[in-house]
Design an enzyme around this catalytic site. Structure first.
Site, PDB file in Angstrom:
ATOM      1  N   ASP A  29      31.584  25.315  62.353  1.00  0.00           N
ATOM      2  CA  ASP A  29      31.328  24.191  63.259  1.00  0.00           C
ATOM      3  C   ASP A  29      32.292  23.066  62.889  1.00  0.00           C
ATOM      4  O   ASP A  29      32.446  22.730  61.711  1.00  0.00           O
ATOM      5  CB  ASP A  29      29.866  23.731  63.121  1.00  0.00           C
ATOM      6  CG  ASP A  29      29.469  22.777  64.247  1.00  0.00           C
ATOM      7  OD1 ASP A  29      30.141  21.735  64.409  1.00  0.00           O
ATOM      8  OD2 ASP A  29      28.492  23.069  64.956  1.00  0.00           O
ATOM      9  N   ILE A  30      32.935  22.490  63.874  1.00  0.00           N
ATOM     10  CA  ILE A  30      33.973  21.476  63.640  1.00  0.00           C
ATOM     11  C   ILE A  30      33.365  20.126  63.231  1.00  0.00           C
ATOM     12  O   ILE A  30      34.046  19.284  62.651  1.00  0.00           O
ATOM     13  CB  ILE A  30      34.890  21.337  64.888  1.00  0.00           C
ATOM     14  CG1 ILE A  30      36.265  20.823  64.500  1.00  0.00           C
ATOM     15  CG2 ILE A  30      34.255  20.509  65.975  1.00  0.00           C
ATOM     16  CD1 ILE A  30      37.086  21.772  63.714  1.00  0.00           C
ATOM     17  N   HIS A  93      24.567  30.104  71.194  1.00  0.00           N
ATOM     18  CA  HIS A  93      25.083  30.236  69.834  1.00  0.00           C
ATOM     19  C   HIS A  93      23.963  29.963  68.844  1.00  0.00           C
ATOM     20  O   HIS A  93      22.994  29.279  69.159  1.00  0.00           O
ATOM     21  CB  HIS A  93      26.252  29.272  69.593  1.00  0.00           C
ATOM     22  CG  HIS A  93      25.974  27.854  69.987  1.00  0.00           C
ATOM     23  ND1 HIS A  93      26.033  27.438  71.300  1.00  0.00           N
ATOM     24  CD2 HIS A  93      25.612  26.772  69.266  1.00  0.00           C
ATOM     25  CE1 HIS A  93      25.732  26.145  71.353  1.00  0.00           C
ATOM     26  NE2 HIS A  93      25.468  25.720  70.139  1.00  0.00           N
ATOM     27  N   HIS A  95      23.289  28.361  65.064  1.00  0.00           N
ATOM     28  CA  HIS A  95      23.806  27.584  63.934  1.00  0.00           C
ATOM     29  C   HIS A  95      23.310  28.236  62.648  1.00  0.00           C
ATOM     30  O   HIS A  95      22.097  28.471  62.496  1.00  0.00           O
ATOM     31  CB  HIS A  95      23.270  26.150  63.968  1.00  0.00           C
ATOM     32  CG  HIS A  95      23.743  25.317  65.122  1.00  0.00           C
ATOM     33  ND1 HIS A  95      24.762  24.391  65.000  1.00  0.00           N
ATOM     34  CD2 HIS A  95      23.342  25.249  66.411  1.00  0.00           C
ATOM     35  CE1 HIS A  95      24.950  23.785  66.171  1.00  0.00           C
ATOM     36  NE2 HIS A  95      24.102  24.289  67.043  1.00  0.00           N
TER      37      HIS A  95
HETATM   38  P1  AMP Z   1      24.776  22.472  70.594  1.00  0.00           P
HETATM   39  O1  AMP Z   1      25.279  23.029  71.923  1.00  0.00           O
HETATM   40  O2  AMP Z   1      23.890  21.278  70.794  1.00  0.00           O
HETATM   41  O3  AMP Z   1      24.161  23.539  69.729  1.00  0.00           O
HETATM   42  O4  AMP Z   1      26.048  21.908  69.810  1.00  0.00           O
HETATM   43  C1  AMP Z   1      27.301  22.547  69.876  1.00  0.00           C
HETATM   44  C2  AMP Z   1      27.945  22.610  68.514  1.00  0.00           C
HETATM   45  O5  AMP Z   1      29.268  23.099  68.704  1.00  0.00           O
HETATM   46  C3  AMP Z   1      28.080  21.256  67.789  1.00  0.00           C
HETATM   47  O6  AMP Z   1      27.528  21.365  66.482  1.00  0.00           O
HETATM   48  C4  AMP Z   1      29.592  21.001  67.760  1.00  0.00           C
HETATM   49  O7  AMP Z   1      30.026  20.351  66.589  1.00  0.00           O
HETATM   50  C5  AMP Z   1      30.152  22.417  67.860  1.00  0.00           C
HETATM   51  N1  AMP Z   1      31.480  22.477  68.450  1.00  0.00           N
HETATM   52  C6  AMP Z   1      31.883  21.937  69.617  1.00  0.00           C
HETATM   53  N2  AMP Z   1      33.190  22.183  69.847  1.00  0.00           N
HETATM   54  C7  AMP Z   1      33.616  22.901  68.789  1.00  0.00           C
HETATM   55  C8  AMP Z   1      34.875  23.469  68.409  1.00  0.00           C
HETATM   56  N3  AMP Z   1      35.958  23.339  69.181  1.00  0.00           N
HETATM   57  N4  AMP Z   1      34.963  24.148  67.241  1.00  0.00           N
HETATM   58  C9  AMP Z   1      33.873  24.290  66.455  1.00  0.00           C
HETATM   59  N5  AMP Z   1      32.663  23.777  66.744  1.00  0.00           N
HETATM   60  C10 AMP Z   1      32.531  23.091  67.892  1.00  0.00           C
END
Ligand code: AMP
Length: 130
Positions: A29-30, A93, A95
């Site tokens: 996660d970024i 996804h 976490h």
């Molecule tokens: P959620 O949809 O609420 O589960 O959150 C989406 C997750 O994706 C967040 O924790 C972001 O930090 C992560 N995220 C979004 N864009 C990217 C990316 N380009 N690379 C890695 N993680 C990402």
């Protein structure tokens, strides 16, 4: 339009990849809330996790299990917590988050600021433990 995660899976957008199989992809996660915070994502784009077909959802869970075991070896922690949120990116996804207590899985925590080198090091460490 392809989701940001589909673009990561095809390589159109870079990521710190940690694992891949026929149906799933995992990367850091970024905006991590812990070192070793990984997202496990099915390659087929479905918005909501519980709309995924049973066999693909089983695949995703078993894939996440494999990745979680590698994270646990790479990052000192009590266990790997899992969470699904999906409010930001409409591509289901999971976490995977190293935790020592419930406070470590609070998404309101300030995000860690890691350098590209730190991200690379964490990803490599997880890969070596797969
Ligand atoms: P959620 O949809 O609420 O589960 O959150 C989406 C997750 O994706 C967040 O924790 C972001 O930090 C992560 N995220 C979004 N864009 C990217 C990316 N380009 N690379 C890695 N993680 C990402």
């Amino acid at each position: 339009m392809a989701s940001i995660f589909s673009k990561i899976i095809t390589g159109e957008i870079p990521s710190y990849k940690v694992a891949e199989d026929a149906h799933n992809f995992a990367f850091l996660d970024i905006n991590p809330i812990a070192r070793g915070h990984v997202l496990a994502v099915p390659k087929t784009e479905t918005d909501y996790l519980f709309d995924i077909a049973d066999d693909r959802l089983s695949d995703l869970i078993l894939f996440s299990k494999r990745v979680a075991k590698a994270i646990k070896k790479a990052i000192p922690c009590k266990r790997i917590g899992i969470a699904t949120v999906g409010l930001e990116v409409p591509h289901a996804h999971i976490h995977l988050i190293p935790i020592n207590g419930i406070y470590d899985i609070d998404f309101n925590r300030p995000k860690l600021k890691l350098s590209p080198e730190e991200f690379r090091e964490i990803a490599e460490n997880i890969v070596q433990n797969l």
